[in-house]
Design an enzyme around this catalytic site. Structure first.
Site, PDB file in Angstrom:
ATOM      1  N   CYS A   1       0.859  -1.159   0.140  1.00 45.64           N
ATOM      2  CA  CYS A   1      -0.086   0.006  -0.126  1.00 45.64           C
ATOM      3  C   CYS A   1       1.056   1.196   0.073  1.00 45.64           C
ATOM      4  O   CYS A   1       2.046   1.224   0.356  1.00 45.64           O
ATOM      5  CB  CYS A   1      -0.678   0.123   1.216  1.00 45.64           C
TER       6      CYS A   1
ATOM      7  N   ARG B   1       5.870  -0.618  -4.422  1.00 46.22           N
ATOM      8  CA  ARG B   1       5.546  -1.181  -3.039  1.00 46.22           C
ATOM      9  C   ARG B   1       4.411  -2.250  -3.203  1.00 46.22           C
ATOM     10  O   ARG B   1       4.229  -3.124  -2.259  1.00 46.22           O
ATOM     11  CB  ARG B   1       4.644  -0.212  -2.182  1.00 46.22           C
TER      12      ARG B   1
ATOM     13  N   TRP C   1      -3.051  -2.762  -1.251  1.00 47.26           N
ATOM     14  CA  TRP C   1      -2.981  -4.197  -1.418  1.00 47.26           C
ATOM     15  C   TRP C   1      -3.848  -4.675  -0.511  1.00 47.26           C
ATOM     16  O   TRP C   1      -4.195  -4.531   0.838  1.00 47.26           O
ATOM     17  CB  TRP C   1      -1.379  -4.531  -0.963  1.00 47.26           C
TER      18      TRP C   1
ATOM     19  N   ASN D   1      -3.145   3.032   5.260  1.00 50.30           N
ATOM     20  CA  ASN D   1      -2.299   1.626   5.065  1.00 50.30           C
ATOM     21  C   ASN D   1      -2.202   0.887   6.490  1.00 50.30           C
ATOM     22  O   ASN D   1      -2.358   1.460   7.577  1.00 50.30           O
ATOM     23  CB  ASN D   1      -0.769   1.941   4.775  1.00 50.30           C
ATOM     24  N   GLY D   2      -2.267  -0.473   6.368  1.00 49.23           N
ATOM     25  CA  GLY D   2      -2.295  -1.294   7.633  1.00 49.23           C
ATOM     26  C   GLY D   2      -3.618  -1.812   7.964  1.00 49.23           C
ATOM     27  O   GLY D   2      -4.451  -2.049   6.961  1.00 49.23           O
TER      28      GLY D   2
ATOM     29  N   GLU E   1      17.591 -18.170  -1.709  1.00 48.21           N
ATOM     30  CA  GLU E   1      17.410 -16.792  -2.380  1.00 48.21           C
ATOM     31  C   GLU E   1      17.133 -16.879  -3.764  1.00 48.21           C
ATOM     32  O   GLU E   1      16.386 -16.421  -4.436  1.00 48.21           O
ATOM     33  CB  GLU E   1      18.618 -16.153  -1.905  1.00 48.21           C
TER      34      GLU E   1
ATOM     35  N   LYS F   1      13.704 -15.938  -5.839  1.00 45.65           N
ATOM     36  CA  LYS F   1      13.769 -15.023  -7.362  1.00 45.65           C
ATOM     37  C   LYS F   1      12.959 -15.649  -8.161  1.00 45.65           C
ATOM     38  O   LYS F   1      12.213 -14.889  -8.936  1.00 45.65           O
ATOM     39  CB  LYS F   1      15.213 -14.519  -7.549  1.00 45.65           C
TER      40      LYS F   1
ATOM     41  N   GLU G   1       9.128 -15.610  -7.384  1.00 44.60           N
ATOM     42  CA  GLU G   1       8.963 -14.218  -7.414  1.00 44.60           C
ATOM     43  C   GLU G   1       8.466 -13.769  -8.718  1.00 44.60           C
ATOM     44  O   GLU G   1       7.303 -13.023  -9.087  1.00 44.60           O
ATOM     45  CB  GLU G   1       9.702 -13.274  -6.881  1.00 44.60           C
TER      46      GLU G   1
ATOM     47  N   HIS H   1      17.057 -36.981   1.397  1.00 47.63           N
ATOM     48  CA  HIS H   1      16.151 -37.371   2.333  1.00 47.63           C
ATOM     49  C   HIS H   1      14.810 -36.945   2.037  1.00 47.63           C
ATOM     50  O   HIS H   1      13.872 -36.748   3.107  1.00 47.63           O
ATOM     51  CB  HIS H   1      16.604 -36.680   3.773  1.00 47.63           C
TER      52      HIS H   1
ATOM     53  N   LYS I   1       6.576  -4.516  -2.187  1.00 46.93           N
ATOM     54  CA  LYS I   1       7.751  -4.262  -1.894  1.00 46.93           C
ATOM     55  C   LYS I   1       8.258  -4.311  -0.301  1.00 46.93           C
ATOM     56  O   LYS I   1       9.033  -4.772   0.028  1.00 46.93           O
ATOM     57  CB  LYS I   1       8.266  -3.083  -2.619  1.00 46.93           C
TER      58      LYS I   1
END
Length: 621
Positions: free
Chosen positions: A2, A27, A77, A103-104, A494, A498, A501, A517, A616
């Site tokens: 947001c 964001r 968002w 926001n929130g 990581e 990527k 995402e 395993h 973001k």
């Protein structure tokens, strides 16, 4: 997650608001909206989708130039209610006097909503924000107070996290901003004020900003003489905060532009040689084999006496923390564990004396990580931060910290901030090690190799076309393993992040030793693996893992050190990175994996900079 933008002044608000929303697109959001106060009435426009859709919608509804020197805007968002025009912000109160963006999350909105429904209030959206708009109106109407006092009284009833902007039609010269948990910045112009979630929408207008502290509110209103705008800052509990600190922004406007690249993500990948230089600059004293972190000098005694470390973060930040876990134990001899920030904040931790916490966050606003810091501080744990955004909340609340100094990172998928984070945790481990008697020959060797990293990153980027060709070959696979060991276990995680995402390919990152395993049951010709296998202390182990995958028909991309021609005989494809110390290989390995994720995403036609459903800065739990 947001974004809010506000403008109050003598100019037209619309250009600053719409450009501000564009600046905040990174964001993450699913709808946007804008409210202008013009001739005593609110003009409200809201649209599901991108800011460009909102802009088209506004122009289609309003052929004349939009006027009005007061306005607020928002990118949403979705939390409460699906993405839709109705649920988009701003939200108007029943009586039409109050408009709000938020926001929130208001955690107790349902109980407040029930009371308001009992009073006859109607609700058109599914949001918690509309509840707050009506609560403010109800208080203002029944207590006959000003809009700023109505907002303050309403917030005393609210439980949750928020950054809000509020306007009242009946008090057109006033704008209210308040925050708890979510960020809010006030830009100070000449006879005008700009409000935003962060400084990116403000920097083109003014360099002077105030970062609101948690539990505070800013009241901007015209004085009675000549209509001059006055800013007053106070706590929600009604304590005036005199002379709030005014920061000077150092961000340059050109840093917020694409600079000829098709996407911010690609631009930021290619900025890594320079961002690594900026991370290193002034922090290594090569001729003396020493390290310097100015922000930590005050706590040198406490740092030297640390007996235990916890590294906390979410997503990329946590994965770089896993790299740091090895480094702190190897170089400084400090028992170290890595925690999800979300879990650390809610568990009963056993924290002996001389414990430290390192919080890693690109934005410095990550809600889970901020909560972890607050918990650590409540337990008298020394808190350190690794943060990119100057003046952000985490940067302000930790006891001491280090800035990445990599400049704004706009693409949702972290690239230059992630390599900087990985480098900083190693540099910090080395700094601790030097304080604890690490042999001089060892620290000199590491510092010498750190200094080479920017040039080695440039070398990798010159071969980006090799990765681009691989992307075409692997773009149609829907599953991927990323595997690595020791320092590169976190690197593999990581790399998988990527890939998922950006490309929306299911990717799993794990320690190579875990393969047999359970995960190896998934291997077949349609499930390729990228194995990080530099010529390090566990190279032979990783080579065995590759052979296990090949024996089961799986395809392998091997990421290995230059000169290792052996990999060309056993892997399907090979990506080379320059030779460096084992602990520094993750920094170089990040870069080709970023490129692979980027190029596959482009091949699949995805919105690379703004992947679906992602934000973001995750400012709510």
């Amino acid at each position: 997650m947001c974004g809010i933008v506000g403008y109050i002044g003598k100019k037209e608000a619309w250009p600053a608001l719409i450009k501000g929303l564009e600046r905040l697109e990174y964001r993450g959001y699913d709808s946007s909206g804008i409210a202008l106060l013009e001739k005593g009435e609110f003009l409200i426009y809201k649209k599901k989708g991108r800011v460009a859709e909102l802009s088209k919608f506004v122009k289609s509804r309003n052929n004349n130039a939009l006027s009005g020197g007061v306005g607020i805007a928002h990118t949403r968002w979705a939390t409460h209610g699906v993405p839709s025009d109705i649920n988009a912000h701003p939200h108007l109160s029943n009586g039409g006097d109050i408009v709000i963006v938020h926001n929130g999350i208001i955690e107790n909105y349902l109980s407040i909503k029930k009371i308001l429904i009992g009073k006859g209030y109607k609700f058109v959206s599914d949001t918690d924000t509309e509840v707050l708009a009506n609560l403010i109106e109800d208080i203002k109407k029944n207590t006959k107070v000003t809009i700023d006092e109505a907002v303050r009284l309403a917030l005393l009833q609210v439980v949750g996290a928020y950054a809000i902007l509020v306007l009242s039609k009946n008090e057109p010269g006033t704008m209210i901003v308040a925050k708890v948990g979510s960020p809010a910045v006030i830009g100070i112009g000449k006879g005008e004020y700009f409000i935003a979630s962060d400084a990116t929408p403000i920097v083109s207008h003014t360099k002077k900003v105030i970062y609101l502290e948690d539990g505070s509110m800013g009241i901007i209103k015209s004085n009675k003489r000549g209509g001059k705008l006055i800013l007053k800052v106070k706590t929600i509990k009604n304590k005036i905060l005199k002379n709030p600190y005014v920061h000077t922004l150092k961000t340059k406007i050109e840093e917020l532009e694409k600079g000829g690249y098709p996407h911010f993500m690609l631009k930021e990948i290619f900025e890594q040689p320079e961002s690594l230089r900026n991370t290193i600059r002034g922090r290594i004293i090569q001729n003396k084999g020493n390290m310097k972190f100015g922000g930590l000098e005050k706590f040198k005694k406490e740092l030297k006496n640390l007996k235990q470390l916890t590294i906390t973060g979410m997503g990329t930040a946590r994965f770089t923390g896993l790299i740091g876990e090895y480094a702190f134990e190897e170089l400084a001899g400090i028992p170290t564990k890595v925690e999800y920030s979300s879990e650390f904040a809610y568990r009963n931790t056993a924290s002996p004396l001389h414990t430290g916490l390192i919080a890693i966050s690109q934005s410095g606003e990550t809600a889970d990580t901020l909560n972890a810091v607050k918990k650590a501080k409540s337990e008298k744990i020394l808190t350190l931060g690794i943060v990119n955004v100057i003046g952000s909340t985490i940067a302000r609340v930790v006891d001491a910290g280090i800035y990445n100094h990599v400049g704004p990172e706009t693409a949702v998928a972290s690239t230059k901030a992630s390599t900087s984070q990985a480098l900083l945790v190693i540099m910090l481990a080395l700094y601790f090690g030097i304080m604890r008697g690490l042999p001089r020959s060892k620290n000199q060797e590491i510092i010498k190799e750190i200094a080479k990293l920017p040039a080695l990153a440039e070398k990798i980027l010159k071969k980006a076309d090799v990765i681009k060709k691989l992307a075409k070959k692997y773009k149609n696979y829907n599953n991927f393993f990323f595997l690595g060991r020791k320092y590169n276990a976190g690197t593999a995680m990581e790399g998988a992040l990527k890939m998922k995402e950006c490309s929306y390919i299911h990717a799993e990152g794990c320690n190579s030793a875990e393969l047999k395993h359970g995960p190896i049951s998934l291997i077949d010709k349609n499930f390729p693996s990228l194995v990080i296998a530099p010529t390090d202390s566990i190279y032979e182990k990783n080579k065995t893992h590759i052979e296990e995958i090949k024996a089961r028909g799986g395809k392998v991309i091997a990421l290995t050190s230059e000169g290792n021609s052996e990999m060309e005989k056993i892997a399907d494809d090979v990506i080379y990175i320059p030779k460096t110390l084992e602990m520094l290989t993750p920094i170089l390995a990040f870069i080709p994996m970023q490129l692979l994720a980027y190029y596959i995403a482009v091949e699949r036609g995805n919105d690379v900079d703004k992947p679906r459903n992602l934000a973001k800065s995750v400012t709510v739990e």
